[in-house]
Structures are given as C-alpha cells and as structure tokens.
Enzyme design. Structure first.
Site: not given
Ligand code: G4F
Length: 330
Positions: A151, A82, A129, A127, A79
C-alpha cells in the site's frame, strides 16, 4: 456553480468531502465501482444530491467518460485499496488501483482537458504510510519516503506521478499527505473503529473479548471531518503544491485502547484484550507524527478535534448504534 468529481465516494473521506462541497454549493459527482455496489444505497440515503457515475480506477475509458460527463472544476482522487493489511494479501491489485489508478485519473483529465482559462484541478490522497520506516521525526513534505507495505509503495508512486504531471504538463495537481484520520464513519477493519465498536459491545454485554495485533505502533490520529477541509483548501490556492496534514501528536494503539475503555467506564481493559498473531503485519510502521506547519501557514488550516475528543466521539457513537440495534431486535 462549481462542479467536483470524487473517486472513493463511498468511503469515510468521500462522504465527509461530499458533505463539505455540497454545503459550499458544489454540484458533486461520485465515482462508483461495480454493478449494484451495496454501498451506493448508503451514499444515496445520506447524500441524495450526489450524482453517482459508474467507473473504475483500473479502466481508463470509464474514467474518461466520468470526467466528460461531470465536466468537473475539481477532481478528488480518494479511491484506493486503503487497508494496509489487505495490501499484503493482494499486492498486485493494490499496485494497480492505489498506484496506477492515479496515473489513469491524471491521463483522463489530460485527455478530456478543461478550458484553458479553467483547467481541471486535481487532488491526490497521499498518505503518511509513504514515510513508513521514518527517516526523521516529525515528518514534513521534505522527509524522504520509506514505505513498509505494498500500500505504502503504491501511494509513493501515486504521489510521485502527481508531482510529475504537475511539473511536466503544468497541471494544477496537489498531493495531500494525510496522516491517520478517523471518525464514526470509519470502516470496522481499521484499528480505531474496531476498538470503539468492541468497547461498546463489551460495555453492553454483547461480547467479552477484543482480539488485536501489535499494540505498540504510534500514530498521529486526527478527525476526518477536519482533514477534508484541507483537501478543499489545497485546490483553492493560486499555485498547486504538496501538504502534510497532521495533528503533530502521536499516541500508541495501546493508549487508544485504554482511553476508549476508560471512556466507557471500564478500567480493567487488559482482561478483555487478547493479542492475536493474525493481526500482526509482515512489516510494521512503528511511529508516525506529522508537522503540518505548511498547511497551517499557507492554507490557514487547523485541526479542531483533539485526540481525546476523537476517541470519546467514536465510543459514544458506537454505544448509541449498538444500543439501538439491541432495542430494535427486542
Ligand atoms: O488502523 P490501521 O489499520 O491503519 P494504518 O495501517 O495506520 O493505515 C491507515 O492510515 C494511513 C495513513 O497513515 C492510511 F493511508 C491508510 O489507508 C489507513 O487509513 O492500523 C493502525 C495500527 C497499525 O500499526 C496496526 O498494525 O494499528 C495496528 N493494529 C494492531 N492491531 C491493528 C490491529 N490494526 C488493525 N487494522 N487491526 C488490528 O487488529
């Protein structure tokens, strides 16, 4: 029969892990937050054998009660707040749940105990991250942390306190440093599922545009079903430890977009994607790529689903879901 308690049971990983543990004959308890949590129905429909217990990572008493009731052999703490973007909006809540929540769960385990011969084993969902502005590439269990979001900072605390409880009290506490892992069960707020869902809807003529933020960040994306296996393996070892779980490959968001559109038979994807400043983050993690050698050698873990299979599986799933919705509304 072994018993397991999973926090974050309604999330992608909680559901995959519960399925895995049930298939191994475990009795599975899931911690559920809040009254009439709408996601409870989803878990009950998908995994009726899971027993749901009320509890909240911000409330130690409720965690003690849950551990007393479940009498688990293994606790998996999945949990968290995230969604990285949300952690910038609600940093204090993120620190409280994603960071201090780990400490509370460890304390609940210490308070309730477990028989001397069979102490409760603990898994912390750490993570990639935590690596943030990476100090070396690829990242290993020894790479220093440099979080780039509330986070990431909260996860560093969760990781450190897990190591500290292991070293201070001899707890069987493991930290799995998991790189991004996705699936058809992923929430729509995360970029992969946001893309595959939009691609399906564009393909079916239900929408025309996909608004995204930064397309350049690179991630090491694996399949969540493979990753929960590593969590379980960590708790079956003779000694507790920390493990990176990753594919060792990295791909940009742009590449994910291209592959997803291409798989749906749309090659002029740039016509459909608009860049929207609202989805940029105050600080970005530019590049993640993990080295899972330790997990591969010591746990015998391996990833089974490749990057292209992952993208294709998610697009196919969303095409089916959206097609079914259209047919049902006729
Ligand atoms: O899918 P994201 O939101 O995942 P992020 O930030 O990498 O985090 C995920 O992975 C981590 C493990 O490394 C976990 F710990 C965490 O809980 C989560 O599961 O974003 C991925 C990438 C980022 O660089 C973000 O800036 O996609 C980029 N991005 C570009 N446009 C976007 C968007 N992300 C999201 N969510 N939405 C957009 O429109």
């Amino acid at each position: 029969m072994k018993r397991a308690l999973i926090t974050g049971i309604t999330g992608q990983d909680g559901r995959f892990l519960a399925e895995l543990l049930l298939s191994k004959g475990y009795q599975v308890y899931g911690l559920l937050k809040g009254q009439a949590n709408p996601k409870a129905q989803l878990v009950q429909a998908e995994l009726p054998q899971v027993e749901l217990l009320e509890g909240d990572l911000t409330d130690l008493t409720s965690l003690v009660r849950a551990v007393e009731t479940a009498q688990p052999d293994e606790v998996y703490n999945l949990a968290a707040i995230s969604f990285v973007a949300m952690s910038f909006q609600q940093p204090e809540l993120t620190a409280n749940i994603t960071g201090l929540g780990v400490l509370r769960m460890l304390e609940a385990i210490r308070i309730v105990g477990g028989s001397h011969d069979n102490p409760i084993r603990f898994y912390q969902a750490s993570s990639s991250e935590m690596f943030g502005k990476v100090r070396e590439t690829p990242q290993t269990e020894l790479t220093p942390f440099y979080p780039r979001s509330p986070y990431g900072a909260a996860k560093v605390f969760g990781h450190d306190i897990t190591v500290n409880y292991r070293e201070s009290y001899g707890m069987f506490a493991c930290s799995g440093i998991l790189f991004n892992h996705e699936s058809e069960k992923r929430g729509l707020e995360f970029v992969t599922r946001k893309i595959t869902n939009a691609v399906a809807r564009i393909k079916l003529g239900l929408q025309t545009e996909l608004a995204l933020g930064n397309l350049e960040p690179q991630r090491d994306w694996g399949y969540a079903g493979d990753y929960v296996e590593a969590m379980w393996l960590m708790l079956q070892q003779d000694q507790p430890g920390d493990y990176v779980v990753a594919t060792g490959e990295t791909h940009s968001v742009r590449e994910f977009v291209e592959r997803a559109f291409h798989h749906a038979g749309i090659d002029d994807w740039e016509r459909h994607v608009v860049i929207d400043e609202r989805f940029f983050r105050p600080a970005e993690v530019d590049l993640l790529v993990g080295d899972a050698t330790k997990a591969e050698q010591m746990l015998g873990w391996e990833r089974k689903v490749s990057f292209s299979e992952l993208v294709e599986r998610m697009v196919d799933h969303d095409l089916k879901v959206e097609t079914d919705l259209v047919e049902r509304s006729r």
